[in-house]
Write an enzyme that holds these catalytic residues in place. Structure first.
Site, PDB file in Angstrom:
ATOM      1  N   ILE A   6       0.837  -1.202   0.000  1.00  0.00           N
ATOM      2  CA  ILE A   6       0.000   0.000   0.000  1.00  0.00           C
ATOM      3  C   ILE A   6       0.870   1.250   0.000  1.00  0.00           C
ATOM      4  CG2 ILE A   6      -1.461   1.417   1.508  1.00  0.00           C
ATOM      5  CD1 ILE A   6      -3.179  -0.438   0.034  1.00  0.00           C
ATOM      6  N   VAL A  20       2.691   1.576  -3.387  1.00  0.00           N
ATOM      7  CA  VAL A  20       1.838   2.057  -4.475  1.00  0.00           C
ATOM      8  C   VAL A  20       1.491   3.531  -4.272  1.00  0.00           C
ATOM      9  CG1 VAL A  20      -0.488   1.890  -5.463  1.00  0.00           C
ATOM     10  CG2 VAL A  20       0.876  -0.177  -5.116  1.00  0.00           C
ATOM     11  N   GLU A  21       1.190   3.903  -3.042  1.00  0.00           N
ATOM     12  CA  GLU A  21       0.739   5.260  -2.777  1.00  0.00           C
ATOM     13  C   GLU A  21       1.837   6.311  -2.929  1.00  0.00           C
ATOM     14  OE1 GLU A  21      -2.186   6.454  -2.374  1.00  0.00           O
ATOM     15  OE2 GLU A  21      -3.352   4.609  -2.207  1.00  0.00           O
ATOM     16  N   THR A  22       3.003   6.062  -2.342  1.00  0.00           N
ATOM     17  CA  THR A  22       4.014   7.133  -2.287  1.00  0.00           C
ATOM     18  C   THR A  22       5.449   6.665  -2.535  1.00  0.00           C
ATOM     19  OG1 THR A  22       4.296   6.861   0.112  1.00  0.00           O
ATOM     20  CG2 THR A  22       2.634   8.445  -0.627  1.00  0.00           C
ATOM     21  N   TYR A  71      -6.328  -0.876  -9.087  1.00  0.00           N
ATOM     22  CA  TYR A  71      -5.560  -0.506  -7.908  1.00  0.00           C
ATOM     23  C   TYR A  71      -5.390  -1.701  -6.974  1.00  0.00           C
ATOM     24  CZ  TYR A  71      -4.341   1.718  -3.487  1.00  0.00           C
ATOM     25  OH  TYR A  71      -3.723   2.054  -2.311  1.00  0.00           O
TER      26      TYR A  71
END
Length: 327
Positions: A118, A121-123, A309
């Site tokens: 997570i 993928v996010e940052t 996603y």
């Protein structure tokens, strides 16, 4: 005169206001300010000064009109996240935060590789947390993006409450074009609802504190119903006769594994046939891929309401897990 005096005291000229500000004085902004004053005890002058600084960003409106989850095929989307940088970065992040990840996995029941994926993928493990001022992002979307203005005005309210609670300057905080913040890119309402002070230093900080970021992601998944030990998603094997009508029908599983099998989609391995299930078709590198999403897959989509996603998070987590075991 009160607002003009305040602006001048903040170093904002009248010409700057005329050129850059599009919010102060608008009827819907005044209504928002009045609500925050009456319902949440903010000071009108303080709110007016913030909106005098807020800037409409066309780049934000452009970005939200073409999100990758809605414009790319699975084959193209996958390439963004399933790459050496995110896999190797995930192993490094896991190694550096091993103790915290193990504790969160034990306490919340969420696998370490899912939490790492997570954040990856996010940052990219905190490296790309967003460069937009959150007040600009949420003002732009709340007042100048009619399709979802109501949602983003609620997030703007949550953001101002969050900034006050954490004693932060709302003009300084930065995030994504949609107002998401920190390692795990929580929107303000999620920050207030799910972010936790996991290292117990008195402050839930998902911008800089990896322990809080990890604990907050785990808490988010737990609160959204993650089932420890349950499978997430399975490849589906098509039968000669299959029902096309149930493909990509719903993110939330509304059938069972046994029922989707009767519709012509068999899981490639044996699982509990009573598990909730949904059928997906994704366009991969070699054509159509059929998948059976289970409850935990749906939980991942609560983070971002997209099959692409959730699949990227899942597949990245598996790649990171394998690489970590070899490290």
């Amino acid at each position: 005169m009160k607002v003009l005096f305040l602006l001048l005291s903040l170093g904002l000229s009248v010409s700057t206001l005329a050129a850059d500000n599009v919010y102060l004085g608008r009827a819907e902004v005044n209504e928002f300010i009045n609500e925050m004053v009456q319902n949440h005890d903010f000071k009108a002058a303080e709110l007016e000064s913030w909106f005098a600084s807020a800037t409409q960003k066309q780049s934000i409106l452009d970005a939200i009109s073409r999100p990758a989850e809605k414009t790319l095929t699975w084959a193209k989307y996958r390439k963004i996240f399933l790459n050496d940088a995110r896999i190797k970065g995930g192993v490094k992040f896991w190694q550096e935060n091993q103790a915290v990840l193990e504790r969160a996995q034990q306490e919340f029941g969420v696998p370490a590789e899912i939490m790492v994926a997570i954040i990856g993928v996010e940052t990219l493990y905190g490296q790309r947390q967003g460069s937009f001022r959150v007040i600009d992002a949420l003002s732009t979307l709340g007042f100048d993006y009619p399709p979802r203005s109501r949602f983003f005005r609620k997030e703007l309210k949550q953001f101002l409450l969050l900034a006050r609670e954490q004693k932060q300057d709302p003009l300084e905080l930065k995030g994504s074009y949609a107002g998401a913040m920190g390692y795990g890119q929580f929107i303000p309402s999620s920050y207030r609802a799910y972010a936790i002070d996991y290292d117990q230093d008195g402050f839930a900080d998902i911008w800089q504190n990896t322990a809080d970021a990890i604990g907050s992601v785990a808490n988010y998944f737990k609160r959204h119903g993650w089932q420890q030990g349950d499978p997430v998603v399975l490849r589906g094997r098509l039968q000669r006769s299959y029902n096309k009508d149930i493909i990509n029908q719903s993110l939330k599983p509304k059938l069972t594994v046994a029922e989707v099998a009767k519709h012509g989609y068999l899981p490639v391995r044996s699982v509990d046939e009573t598990l909730p299930a949904t059928v997906m078709r994704l366009e991969g590198n070699w054509g159509a891929e059929f998948w059976i999403g289970l409850h935990n897959f749906y939980v991942i989509t609560r983070y971002n309401h997209s099959r692409l996603y959730a699949m990227a998070v899942w597949q990245l987590s598996q790649e990171i897990g394998r690489a970590y075991q070899k490290s």
